[in-house]
Design a protein around this motif. Structure first.
Motif, PDB file in Angstrom:
ATOM      1  N   PRO A   1       0.807  -1.216   0.000  1.00 29.03           N
ATOM      2  CA  PRO A   1       0.000   0.000   0.000  1.00 29.03           C
ATOM      3  C   PRO A   1       0.845   1.274   0.000  1.00 29.03           C
ATOM      4  O   PRO A   1       0.460   2.271  -0.606  1.00 29.03           O
ATOM      5  CB  PRO A   1      -0.811  -0.107   1.300  1.00 29.03           C
ATOM      6  CG  PRO A   1      -0.860  -1.560   1.582  1.00 29.03           C
ATOM      7  CD  PRO A   1       0.430  -2.117   1.081  1.00 29.03           C
ATOM      8  N   GLY A   2       2.001   1.234   0.641  1.00 30.44           N
ATOM      9  CA  GLY A   2       2.873   2.414   0.645  1.00 30.44           C
ATOM     10  C   GLY A   2       3.381   2.734  -0.746  1.00 30.44           C
ATOM     11  O   GLY A   2       3.415   3.882  -1.170  1.00 30.44           O
ATOM     12  N   GLY A   3       3.771   1.705  -1.489  1.00 28.51           N
ATOM     13  CA  GLY A   3       4.238   1.922  -2.857  1.00 28.51           C
ATOM     14  C   GLY A   3       3.130   2.376  -3.776  1.00 28.51           C
ATOM     15  O   GLY A   3       3.340   3.203  -4.648  1.00 28.51           O
ATOM     16  N   ILE A   4       1.938   1.824  -3.597  1.00 29.23           N
ATOM     17  CA  ILE A   4       0.806   2.221  -4.442  1.00 29.23           C
ATOM     18  C   ILE A   4       0.416   3.671  -4.163  1.00 29.23           C
ATOM     19  O   ILE A   4       0.064   4.414  -5.069  1.00 29.23           O
ATOM     20  CB  ILE A   4      -0.385   1.262  -4.221  1.00 29.23           C
ATOM     21  CG1 ILE A   4      -0.025  -0.118  -4.748  1.00 29.23           C
ATOM     22  CG2 ILE A   4      -1.641   1.777  -4.906  1.00 29.23           C
ATOM     23  CD1 ILE A   4      -1.018  -1.203  -4.386  1.00 29.23           C
ATOM     24  N   ALA A   5       0.502   4.088  -2.906  1.00 30.62           N
ATOM     25  CA  ALA A   5       0.150   5.465  -2.562  1.00 30.62           C
ATOM     26  C   ALA A   5       1.130   6.455  -3.194  1.00 30.62           C
ATOM     27  O   ALA A   5       0.741   7.538  -3.605  1.00 30.62           O
ATOM     28  CB  ALA A   5       0.136   5.640  -1.044  1.00 30.62           C
TER      29      ALA A   5
ATOM     30  N   GLN B   1       3.034   5.827  -5.989  1.00 30.14           N
ATOM     31  CA  GLN B   1       3.011   5.709  -7.444  1.00 30.14           C
ATOM     32  C   GLN B   1       1.782   4.909  -7.875  1.00 30.14           C
ATOM     33  O   GLN B   1       1.873   3.705  -8.116  1.00 30.14           O
ATOM     34  CB  GLN B   1       4.273   5.017  -7.947  1.00 30.14           C
ATOM     35  CG  GLN B   1       5.531   5.795  -7.658  1.00 30.14           C
ATOM     36  CD  GLN B   1       6.763   5.038  -8.110  1.00 30.14           C
ATOM     37  OE1 GLN B   1       6.771   3.822  -8.151  1.00 30.14           O
ATOM     38  NE2 GLN B   1       7.798   5.777  -8.443  1.00 30.14           N
ATOM     39  N   PRO B   2       0.649   5.571  -7.984  1.00 27.24           N
ATOM     40  CA  PRO B   2      -0.580   4.843  -8.328  1.00 27.24           C
ATOM     41  C   PRO B   2      -0.499   4.118  -9.670  1.00 27.24           C
ATOM     42  O   PRO B   2      -1.123   3.081  -9.858  1.00 27.24           O
ATOM     43  CB  PRO B   2      -1.644   5.938  -8.376  1.00 27.24           C
ATOM     44  CG  PRO B   2      -1.083   7.083  -7.634  1.00 27.24           C
ATOM     45  CD  PRO B   2       0.412   6.980  -7.735  1.00 27.24           C
ATOM     46  N   GLU B   3       0.284   4.639 -10.614  1.00 27.90           N
ATOM     47  CA  GLU B   3       0.364   3.999 -11.932  1.00 27.90           C
ATOM     48  C   GLU B   3       1.119   2.670 -11.883  1.00 27.90           C
ATOM     49  O   GLU B   3       1.036   1.877 -12.804  1.00 27.90           O
ATOM     50  CB  GLU B   3       1.029   4.934 -12.951  1.00 27.90           C
ATOM     51  CG  GLU B   3       2.505   5.224 -12.678  1.00 27.90           C
ATOM     52  CD  GLU B   3       2.760   6.331 -11.677  1.00 27.90           C
ATOM     53  OE1 GLU B   3       3.934   6.609 -11.412  1.00 27.90           O
ATOM     54  OE2 GLU B   3       1.794   6.919 -11.163  1.00 27.90           O
ATOM     55  N   ALA B   4       1.839   2.410 -10.813  1.00 28.16           N
ATOM     56  CA  ALA B   4       2.601   1.169 -10.682  1.00 28.16           C
ATOM     57  C   ALA B   4       1.827   0.099  -9.914  1.00 28.16           C
ATOM     58  O   ALA B   4       2.397  -0.919  -9.526  1.00 28.16           O
ATOM     59  CB  ALA B   4       3.926   1.457  -9.979  1.00 28.16           C
ATOM     60  N   GLU B   5       0.544   0.297  -9.710  1.00 28.77           N
ATOM     61  CA  GLU B   5      -0.234  -0.633  -8.888  1.00 28.77           C
ATOM     62  C   GLU B   5      -0.192  -2.056  -9.430  1.00 28.77           C
ATOM     63  O   GLU B   5      -0.002  -3.011  -8.684  1.00 28.77           O
ATOM     64  CB  GLU B   5      -1.685  -0.168  -8.797  1.00 28.77           C
ATOM     65  CG  GLU B   5      -2.555  -1.097  -7.989  1.00 28.77           C
ATOM     66  CD  GLU B   5      -3.986  -0.607  -7.894  1.00 28.77           C
ATOM     67  OE1 GLU B   5      -4.764  -1.293  -7.231  1.00 28.77           O
ATOM     68  OE2 GLU B   5      -4.315   0.446  -8.451  1.00 28.77           O
ATOM     69  N   GLY B   6      -0.358  -2.219 -10.741  1.00 28.82           N
ATOM     70  CA  GLY B   6      -0.358  -3.560 -11.325  1.00 28.82           C
ATOM     71  C   GLY B   6       0.952  -4.290 -11.087  1.00 28.82           C
ATOM     72  O   GLY B   6       0.971  -5.464 -10.743  1.00 28.82           O
TER      73      GLY B   6
ATOM     74  N   GLY C   1       1.410  -7.520  -8.676  1.00 27.89           N
ATOM     75  CA  GLY C   1       1.911  -8.726  -9.327  1.00 27.89           C
ATOM     76  C   GLY C   1       3.087  -9.310  -8.584  1.00 27.89           C
ATOM     77  O   GLY C   1       3.198 -10.519  -8.422  1.00 27.89           O
ATOM     78  N   GLU C   2       3.985  -8.461  -8.117  1.00 25.60           N
ATOM     79  CA  GLU C   2       5.155  -8.934  -7.383  1.00 25.60           C
ATOM     80  C   GLU C   2       4.777  -9.478  -6.019  1.00 25.60           C
ATOM     81  O   GLU C   2       5.408 -10.412  -5.516  1.00 25.60           O
ATOM     82  CB  GLU C   2       6.174  -7.800  -7.227  1.00 25.60           C
ATOM     83  CG  GLU C   2       6.827  -7.404  -8.542  1.00 25.60           C
ATOM     84  CD  GLU C   2       7.737  -6.211  -8.419  1.00 25.60           C
ATOM     85  OE1 GLU C   2       7.900  -5.700  -7.294  1.00 25.60           O
ATOM     86  OE2 GLU C   2       8.283  -5.792  -9.437  1.00 25.60           O
ATOM     87  N   LEU C   3       3.755  -8.924  -5.391  1.00 22.41           N
ATOM     88  CA  LEU C   3       3.348  -9.380  -4.069  1.00 22.41           C
ATOM     89  C   LEU C   3       2.609 -10.703  -4.112  1.00 22.41           C
ATOM     90  O   LEU C   3       2.554 -11.412  -3.125  1.00 22.41           O
ATOM     91  CB  LEU C   3       2.479  -8.323  -3.378  1.00 22.41           C
ATOM     92  CG  LEU C   3       3.201  -7.038  -2.983  1.00 22.41           C
ATOM     93  CD1 LEU C   3       2.209  -6.052  -2.373  1.00 22.41           C
ATOM     94  CD2 LEU C   3       4.311  -7.310  -1.974  1.00 22.41           C
ATOM     95  N   SER C   4       2.032 -11.050  -5.256  1.00 22.31           N
ATOM     96  CA  SER C   4       1.236 -12.272  -5.321  1.00 22.31           C
ATOM     97  C   SER C   4       2.073 -13.499  -5.657  1.00 22.31           C
ATOM     98  O   SER C   4       1.544 -14.588  -5.745  1.00 22.31           O
ATOM     99  CB  SER C   4       0.132 -12.108  -6.367  1.00 22.31           C
ATOM    100  OG  SER C   4       0.699 -11.978  -7.665  1.00 22.31           O
ATOM    101  N   ILE C   5       3.349 -13.350  -5.831  1.00 22.10           N
ATOM    102  CA  ILE C   5       4.225 -14.475  -6.185  1.00 22.10           C
ATOM    103  C   ILE C   5       4.384 -15.426  -5.032  1.00 22.10           C
ATOM    104  O   ILE C   5       4.380 -15.151  -3.928  1.00 22.10           O
ATOM    105  CB  ILE C   5       5.606 -13.970  -6.663  1.00 22.10           C
ATOM    106  CG1 ILE C   5       5.439 -13.237  -7.970  1.00 22.10           C
ATOM    107  CG2 ILE C   5       6.575 -15.111  -6.809  1.00 22.10           C
ATOM    108  CD1 ILE C   5       6.699 -12.608  -8.477  1.00 22.10           C
TER     109      ILE C   5
END
Length: 40
Positions: A21-25, A27-32, A36-40
């Motif tokens: 959530p910190g990274g998405i907040a 850089q919202p454009e990098a959410e995908g 994707g990296e967290l679901s590995i």
């Protein structure tokens, strides 16, 4: 001993869970990519 290990494990879990959530907040454009990296 087991209590101390569980407290440390819980702290690591909460810390690692806050990275996404910190990274998405920031850089919202990098959410995908982040999700994707967290679901590995």
């Amino acid at each position: 001993m087991i209590f101390a290990a569980s407290v440390i494990a819980a702290g690591l879990a909460v810390g690692l869970a806050s990275i996404g959530p910190g990274g998405i907040a920031r850089q919202p454009e990098a959410e995908g990519k982040i999700r994707g990296e967290l679901s590995i």
